[in-house]
Enzyme design. Structure first.
Site, PDB file in Angstrom:
ATOM      1  CG  ASP A  35      36.123 103.348  -1.205  1.00 37.31           C
ATOM      2  OD1 ASP A  35      36.008 102.647  -2.219  1.00 37.31           O
ATOM      3  OD2 ASP A  35      35.133 103.761  -0.547  1.00 37.31           O
ATOM      4  CE1 TYR A 143      25.943 103.654 -12.878  1.00 36.36           C
ATOM      5  CE2 TYR A 143      24.670 102.203 -14.307  1.00 36.36           C
ATOM      6  CZ  TYR A 143      25.874 102.566 -13.740  1.00 36.36           C
ATOM      7  OH  TYR A 143      27.007 101.858 -14.038  1.00 36.36           O
ATOM      8  CE  LYS A 147      28.650 105.500 -14.351  1.00 31.97           C
ATOM      9  NZ  LYS A 147      30.029 105.796 -13.909  1.00 31.97           N
TER      10      LYS A 147
HETATM   11  C1  AKB Z   1      24.199  98.075 -13.005  1.00 32.26           C
HETATM   12  O1  AKB Z   1      23.540  97.032 -13.101  1.00 32.26           O
HETATM   13  O2  AKB Z   1      23.739  99.139 -12.590  1.00 32.26           O
HETATM   14  C2  AKB Z   1      25.647  98.057 -13.452  1.00 32.26           C
HETATM   15  C3  AKB Z   1      25.795  98.471 -14.874  1.00 32.26           C
HETATM   16  C4  AKB Z   1      25.308  97.617 -15.962  1.00 32.26           C
HETATM   17  O3  AKB Z   1      26.326  99.514 -15.123  1.00 32.26           O
HETATM   18  N1  AKB Z   1      26.190  96.745 -13.270  1.00 32.26           N
END
Ligand code: AKB
Length: 316
Positions: A35, A143, A147
């Site tokens: 980490d 995010y 992904k």
């Molecule tokens: C988030 O809430 O960002 C994570 C996910 C659902 O990937 N827990």
């Protein structure tokens, strides 16, 4: 052949539990936790640890060269809520980190790589209920689209360079051993801590916001089952849907009240995480995971709530 397993991002919510599960299976010395920060107590006392910054190409290369891992789990990431505050940093960590690991997997002939994706890859135009493996995907968080792009890279490295990469689109994860860090589903962990400490909780999502969630024991079991599955059974090298159990804040609060009758929940308005939650599926279809690697869920909502409260009250 003896396995050497490198877990990158070992101090986080998944890493803390995965390292201990892998050390139980493969032996402490076969699992190198790593980490960017000093190790947590549990990891420090149970086996080897390396300080690693996935964005530092030479530092990461050195660790691959030193340990020659046969399996790598890349867990370092910035999650949905923090990603909206630091969009460029989230994109950089989530993408550059993955590309470094994929390149080193090719160079060092790593046998298998695991990388977590998320239900965040879906967006407002994806079907909201029983969201299928293949459908419209228009994530509107950094995010989420990091992904989704990561999934495309994973499949690409599998198809072009033969990297045996495996991935799960995790729902929100709920566990008592480690706290989540900066996600939209974090309320479903905080609620237990506050219920035991203060008998009440102010939720940042509205009462009827349904989201797919999963107990950590199931998530760890799923991860190891996917990594153990014969490669020829797996048709998906982007990332597998995993349904978990879908519930709203009101439903989890009702379940907690069965164990702690005086527990009270209230709801804060205007939290930016509400819009993120509203763009995600309410439930997921995981037929491919069931068919291709025998996935079965063990923890429904009542079983998860009971286990969380029993274990958290011992450590709190
Ligand atoms: C988030 O809430 O960002 C994570 C996910 C659902 O990937 N827990």
């Amino acid at each position: 052949m003896t396995e050497k397993i490198l877990v990158i991002g070992a101090n986080g919510q998944i890493g803390t539990e995965l390292v201990s599960a892998l050390r139980n299976i493969y032996g402490a010395d076969s699992v190198i936790a790593s980490d960017i920060k000093s190790p947590t107590y549990a990891i420090r006392h149970t086996g080897p640890f390396e300080i690693v910054n996935v964005l530092d190409h030479d530092n990461l290369h050195h660790v691959f060269n030193k340990h020659k891992p046969t399996q790598v789990y890349l867990l370092a990431a910035i999650l949905s809520a923090v990603g909206e505050q630091k969009p460029k940093m989230a994109w950089d960590l989530n993408m550059t980190g993955l590309l470094h690991v994929l390149d080193f997997a090719v160079e060092f002939k790593v046998k298998k790589v695991f990388w977590p994706s998320s239900i965040a890859v879906f967006g407002p135009h994806s079907p909201q209920y029983d969201t299928p493996q293949y459908c419209v995907m228009d994530p509107n968080t950094v995010y989420g689209f990091s992904k989704l792009a990561g999934e495309r890279w994973c499949e690409y490295y599998h198809d072009k360079y033969g990297v045996d990469i495996r991935s799960i689109r995790y729902p929100g994860l709920i566990g008592w051993r480690a706290n989540p860090g900066g996600g939209t589903t974090d309320y479903a962990v905080h609620i237990f801590h506050e219920a035991l400490k203060n008998n009440k909780y102010e939720c940042f999502l509205s009462a009827n916001t349904a989201l797919p969630m999963m107990y950590m024991d199931d998530a760890i079991r799923a991860t190891i089952a996917l990594m153990d599955a014969p490669a020829e059974n797996l048709t998906i090298r982007s990332s597998y849907n995993l349904a978990g159990v879908s519930f709203t804040p009101a439903q989890i609060a009702d379940e907690i009240k069965k164990v702690i009758p005086g527990f009270e929940i209230s709801y804060a308005a205007n939290d930016p995480r509400q819009a993120i939650a509203d763009s995600w599926p309410k439930s997921i279809d995981d037929t491919y995971a069931q068919k291709e690697w025998g996935w079965r869920l063990e923890y429904d909502l009542p079983k998860m709530v009971e286990d969380m409260l029993v274990n958290l009250s011992k450590v709190a």
